[in-house]
Every structure is written in C-alpha cells, then in structure tokens.
Design a protein around this motif. Structure first.
Motif, PDB file in Angstrom:
ATOM      1  N   THR A 127       0.828  -1.209   0.000  1.00  0.00           N
ATOM      2  CA  THR A 127       0.000   0.000   0.000  1.00  0.00           C
ATOM      3  C   THR A 127       0.862   1.258   0.000  1.00  0.00           C
ATOM      4  O   THR A 127       0.520   2.256  -0.649  1.00  0.00           O
ATOM      5  N   LEU A 128       1.985   1.209   0.712  1.00  0.00           N
ATOM      6  CA  LEU A 128       2.804   2.405   0.892  1.00  0.00           C
ATOM      7  C   LEU A 128       3.332   2.959  -0.424  1.00  0.00           C
ATOM      8  O   LEU A 128       3.304   4.176  -0.647  1.00  0.00           O
ATOM      9  N   GLY A 129       3.802   2.099  -1.310  1.00  0.00           N
ATOM     10  CA  GLY A 129       4.325   2.583  -2.580  1.00  0.00           C
ATOM     11  C   GLY A 129       3.283   3.363  -3.362  1.00  0.00           C
ATOM     12  O   GLY A 129       3.580   4.415  -3.951  1.00  0.00           O
ATOM     13  N   LEU A 130       2.055   2.874  -3.369  1.00  0.00           N
ATOM     14  CA  LEU A 130       0.974   3.571  -4.060  1.00  0.00           C
ATOM     15  C   LEU A 130       0.633   4.889  -3.375  1.00  0.00           C
ATOM     16  O   LEU A 130       0.347   5.895  -4.037  1.00  0.00           O
ATOM     17  N   LEU A 131       0.664   4.890  -2.055  1.00  0.00           N
ATOM     18  CA  LEU A 131       0.376   6.121  -1.312  1.00  0.00           C
ATOM     19  C   LEU A 131       1.405   7.205  -1.621  1.00  0.00           C
ATOM     20  O   LEU A 131       1.049   8.378  -1.804  1.00  0.00           O
ATOM     21  N   LEU A 132       2.682   6.834  -1.659  1.00  0.00           N
ATOM     22  CA  LEU A 132       3.743   7.803  -1.935  1.00  0.00           C
ATOM     23  C   LEU A 132       3.575   8.398  -3.329  1.00  0.00           C
ATOM     24  O   LEU A 132       3.694   9.618  -3.518  1.00  0.00           O
ATOM     25  N   ALA A 133       3.316   7.548  -4.306  1.00  0.00           N
ATOM     26  CA  ALA A 133       3.150   8.031  -5.675  1.00  0.00           C
ATOM     27  C   ALA A 133       1.950   8.964  -5.799  1.00  0.00           C
ATOM     28  O   ALA A 133       2.024  10.016  -6.445  1.00  0.00           O
ATOM     29  N   GLU A 134       0.855   8.591  -5.164  1.00  0.00           N
ATOM     30  CA  GLU A 134      -0.355   9.415  -5.226  1.00  0.00           C
ATOM     31  C   GLU A 134      -0.164  10.733  -4.485  1.00  0.00           C
ATOM     32  O   GLU A 134      -0.566  11.794  -4.976  1.00  0.00           O
ATOM     33  N   ARG A 135       0.456  10.679  -3.323  1.00  0.00           N
ATOM     34  CA  ARG A 135       0.567  11.874  -2.486  1.00  0.00           C
ATOM     35  C   ARG A 135       1.539  12.900  -3.066  1.00  0.00           C
ATOM     36  O   ARG A 135       1.258  14.107  -3.070  1.00  0.00           O
ATOM     37  N   PHE A 136       2.696  12.443  -3.542  1.00  0.00           N
ATOM     38  CA  PHE A 136       3.760  13.378  -3.898  1.00  0.00           C
ATOM     39  C   PHE A 136       4.023  13.490  -5.401  1.00  0.00           C
ATOM     40  O   PHE A 136       4.845  14.287  -5.811  1.00  0.00           O
ATOM     41  N   GLY A 137       3.348  12.686  -6.207  1.00  0.00           N
ATOM     42  CA  GLY A 137       3.361  12.916  -7.641  1.00  0.00           C
ATOM     43  C   GLY A 137       4.439  12.225  -8.435  1.00  0.00           C
ATOM     44  O   GLY A 137       4.353  12.186  -9.668  1.00  0.00           O
ATOM     45  N   LEU A 138       5.456  11.671  -7.802  1.00  0.00           N
ATOM     46  CA  LEU A 138       6.492  10.938  -8.521  1.00  0.00           C
ATOM     47  C   LEU A 138       6.192   9.444  -8.459  1.00  0.00           C
ATOM     48  O   LEU A 138       5.711   8.946  -7.437  1.00  0.00           O
ATOM     49  N   PRO A 139       6.501   8.692  -9.512  1.00  0.00           N
ATOM     50  CA  PRO A 139       6.035   7.307  -9.581  1.00  0.00           C
ATOM     51  C   PRO A 139       6.947   6.252  -8.963  1.00  0.00           C
ATOM     52  O   PRO A 139       6.495   5.130  -8.729  1.00  0.00           O
ATOM     53  N   HIS A 140       8.216   6.585  -8.682  1.00  0.00           N
ATOM     54  CA  HIS A 140       9.166   5.558  -8.242  1.00  0.00           C
ATOM     55  C   HIS A 140       9.840   5.988  -6.939  1.00  0.00           C
ATOM     56  O   HIS A 140      10.420   7.077  -6.860  1.00  0.00           O
ATOM     57  N   TRP A 141       9.806   5.088  -5.928  1.00  0.00           N
ATOM     58  CA  TRP A 141      10.229   5.461  -4.579  1.00  0.00           C
ATOM     59  C   TRP A 141      11.185   4.442  -3.972  1.00  0.00           C
ATOM     60  O   TRP A 141      11.185   3.265  -4.342  1.00  0.00           O
TER      61      TRP A 141
END
Length: 461
Positions: A127-141
C-alpha cells in the motif's frame, strides 16, 4: 573642560545588550529553580556519554542545562519536575503531527508483535508505494532512514545518470549531514562551512554555491555543463526563513532543464505547507524528491522519489554498470516498522482536515506575534510557511542565505527562548521556529502569543 561624548549602547536585534543580559540572567535563575531534578541529573552532564549528552545538539539548547523529559503527549511535553510545556518545537519537525499520533502508535504496537526488521517487505509496503506516488506525484520510490541518507542516495543517482561530478546548493541551505552541501559563501567566495569537524576536503571543488533568489547567478553556475543536480529546499528554513521570490522556483526548473541538470526538492521542513508539501501546492516539477523526519510520525524513516524519465535513465545505467555494491542503502532501511508507521501517517495523520487545522492556528500564531512586534516597535518580522512559523529579530523579509545568516541575534534569541520556557512554551532552539500540529490547541497558541508579548514588552521597555 571638554564634554565627554556619550556613545550609544551596543545592541543586538534592536535591543540593548545590557537589557538582553539582564533578561537572560533573570530567566536562567527561574529556569534552574523550577527544575531541581533535571539539574541534579543533567547539570553536570550524563554519565557514560561524551560531553555529557547522547547527541551533541542536546547541549546546544540555550537553557542552562537540558530539560529531562518524562513524557510527551499530543502537543505537550512534561519534564521530570512536573513542568508542562506547550510544545511548538515538536522535535524540530520530527513530531510535526504531535507526539505519538494514535494511528501511528497502533501501527507500532501491531507491527511489534510481527517483527521489527527482516530485510524483506511486509504487506504494508504494498500500500505504501501507491500512497507515496499518489501523495507526492512521482512514480518511483525508495525508503531510507534519515533525510540525510535519502539526499545522499538521490545525489548518487543524479551523478550516475548524468556522468557529472558536481552538485549545486544555495547559500544557507540545509540538507541534514550531507557532506558536499556543507558549504557557504563568505565575501562572495565559496568556502567549507565554518565549524566542520574532521573535514579534510575542499568541498567547493565538487559543489557550486549561489545565493537563493538569484537566477542570473544560477544560470552562470550551470553554464559550465558540469552540475549533475541542484538540491534545494523550496524555502530556506534552517537559518532565518527566506521565501522564494515570485518566479524563482519556476526559473530554477527552467534553467536546470536547459543545462541538463537534475532538480532535487528536499521537503523535510516544508512539508508543513500541506499534505503534498510545497511541491504539490505550488506545482513544482522535481526530478527527485526527498522527505524525512515526520513521514513516519516520529519513527526514523525517510523517502526519496524519482520521475519516470529519471527512473528509466537509472535503469539503463544499472544495466550497463559493472557488478557490485552501489554504495547506497543501510541494513535497517525499509524495515516493516517503517512501512507500518508511514502507512498510518499518510493514511490517517497527514490529512487535509489536519492540515486545515494546522494552517488556521498557524495564521493565528503569526498574526499574534506580528501584533506584539509592532506594538513594541521592535525591528523584527514574522514569516510563515503553512504550519511553520518563525519570528526573526531583524527587519524583513530576507532575500537570501547571506542576509539570513546576518539576521541572527544569538544572545537575544537565547534569552527569549529561555523566557518562553519559563512561561510554559517550548520552541525550536536554533532558529526561532514554531510548528503547529493537528493536536495543538487555540489555547496553546494564545499562551505562546501572550508569553511572547510579555517578553517583547520587557525588552522594549
């Protein structure tokens, strides 16, 4: 007989040094008298620790000795002597959303029964990877443990894909303990930051430095086609606060693209702006994004993200580089405790509703401080970035890091800090910073404003 010429008394921040010294002495006595247990435990240092403290900055607070904390809850700290402090420091952003937010505490308890680290992902990471991409706009974390580490790793990627060896920072910047950012301008010339311990290199050989809000200087520095990455906060925050002038950040993005230089936005402090940081609120377009400190609600964690284009370039680089350890990553990074705490923070703590509360009370705080300053006709000003507020003991606004450095009034600020503690309020010790959290109350804000007003009256009398 010649008349003796009366020389004006020396001042700092527009206040006579004698008045500052008088306030400092009186407040130090009050502080000490109220904390006999802390003094007995810490007055002569803590046994077993170098210089008497576990981390050197614990001794750098302007109080006569460190406050020994018994507990912290919400936006309140209680020391071992029973003194309660409305906490506007909040771990210098580490506890920006309050101490032990309930969703984070629940996530920690749940994960503690399942194991704390095992070098493998947990279900929360899905879930976290999707949350980061959605929240901050960059796709790879990627996950790290501190913003310092995240910045280091991101800069390594920038150098790898560009084949360039230099970075560029703005004077007065703060990016944790990243070695190559520890430079300053002195008399217009780049130097190693004063006070560095054990640094044997001339950091300016690989780091260019210009003033914030100076696009012509940035354009010239990038014209050599040797800068891999510009790393910057969107607002200078770790000295006296400096806001970007209209068009500056857009100009930085345009100039970096023109020069083939990557742009890294470090939001570790400016996440106070909103749920997506200054980047999302102002539609910035970084190639790299770093966030540390509060992202896991107080659990040590940080994140760094890459754009689609940069991720593709880095993938291509990895496909051709020689095999071996990249030099990036630490064993305890990306552990399941971090996943659990970050997921809870992003889903349940860093919400629009919480930020609305923070913004409203931060505006109330800034307005109250400004009124107190104007009432006493002190040559100070107040700055705010979302939930982050700062009073600066100099006229403003400031334009760049050089001005910010000269605006510090260390003796005055130290005296004010201790005086605020004695009135039940804690602020950040090094740059007059105050944070409003989702659990900060209007009563706490009003207490800070009243305390500040009382101190301003004493200094201006």
């Amino acid at each position: 007989m010649m008349n003796r010429i009366e020389r004006p008394e020396a001042t700092e921040g527009g206040v006579a040094l004698s008045r500052i010294a008088e306030l400092a002495a009186a407040e130090a006595e009050i502080f000490t008298r109220a904390r006999p247990k802390s003094q007995a435990s810490l007055g002569n240092g803590m046994a077993g620790f170098f210089n008497g403290v576990p981390m050197h900055w614990m001794k750098d607070w302007p109080t006569p000795f460190p406050i020994l904390v018994d507990k912290a809850s919400g936006a309140t700290i209680t020391d071992v002597d029973g003194n309660r402090l409305a906490d506007f420091c909040l771990g210098d952003t580490g506890s920006m959303f309050g101490h032990s937010p309930a969703p984070v505490a629940r996530a920690i308890r749940r994960q503690a029964g399942r194991g704390l680290t095992y070098m493998l992902p947990s279900e929360d990471s899905l879930t976290l990877g999707l949350l980061l991409a959605e929240r901050f706009g960059l796709p790879h974390w990627q996950i790290a443990t501190t913003a310092t580490d995240a910045n280091r790793f991101a800069l390594r990627v920038a150098r790898a894909v560009t084949g360039r060896d230099k970075i560029l920072v703005f004077n007065g910047c703060y990016h944790g303990a990243v070695d190559e950012t520890m430079v300053r301008l002195e008399g217009g010339k780049p130097i190693n930051r004063p006070g560095l311990a054990g640094e044997f290199r001339d950091l300016t050989e690989r780091t260019r430095i210009v003033e914030f809000n100076d696009l012509p200087a940035l354009e010239e520095a990038l014209s050599h086609d040797d800068v891999a990455c510009v790393i910057t906060e969107p607002v200078l925050t770790n000295s006296c606060m400096v806001l970007p002038e209209p068009g500056f950040l857009e100009g930085v993005r345009a100039l970096t693209r023109k020069a083939g230089t990557l742009l890294l936005i470090d939001e570790t402090h400016t996440i106070s702006t909103g749920p997506g940081g200054y980047t999302k609120k102002h539609d910035l377009e970084p190639d790299l994004f770093v966030l540390g400190k509060p992202v896991a609600g107080g659990v040590p964690a940080s994140v760094w993200g890459m754009s689609e284009e940069l991720a593709a370039r880095y993938t291509a680089y990895n496909a051709t580089k020689e095999p071996g350890y990249s030099g990036m990553g630490t064993t305890l990074s990306a552990n399941p405790l971090q996943f659990a705490a970050m997921r809870a923070t992003l889903e349940e703590v860093m919400t629009e509703a919480n930020y609305a509360h923070m913004e409203k009370l931060a505006e109330r705080l800034a307005t109250g401080l400004d009124k107190a300053i104007r009432k006493r006709r002190l040559p100070w000003h107040v700055m705010r970035v979302g939930a982050r507020v700062e009073f600066i003991c100099a006229p403003g606004p400031l334009r760049n890091g050089g001005e910010a450095e000269h605006a510090h009034a260390s003796r005055l600020e130290a005296a004010v800090h201790v005086a605020l503690v004695n009135r039940g309020v804690l602020i950040a010790p090094f740059h007059n910073m105050m944070l409003v959290s989702p659990v900060t109350t209007a009563r706490q804000v009003d207490r800070l404003v009243a305390a500040f007003g009382d101190i301003a009256a004493r200094l201006a009398a």
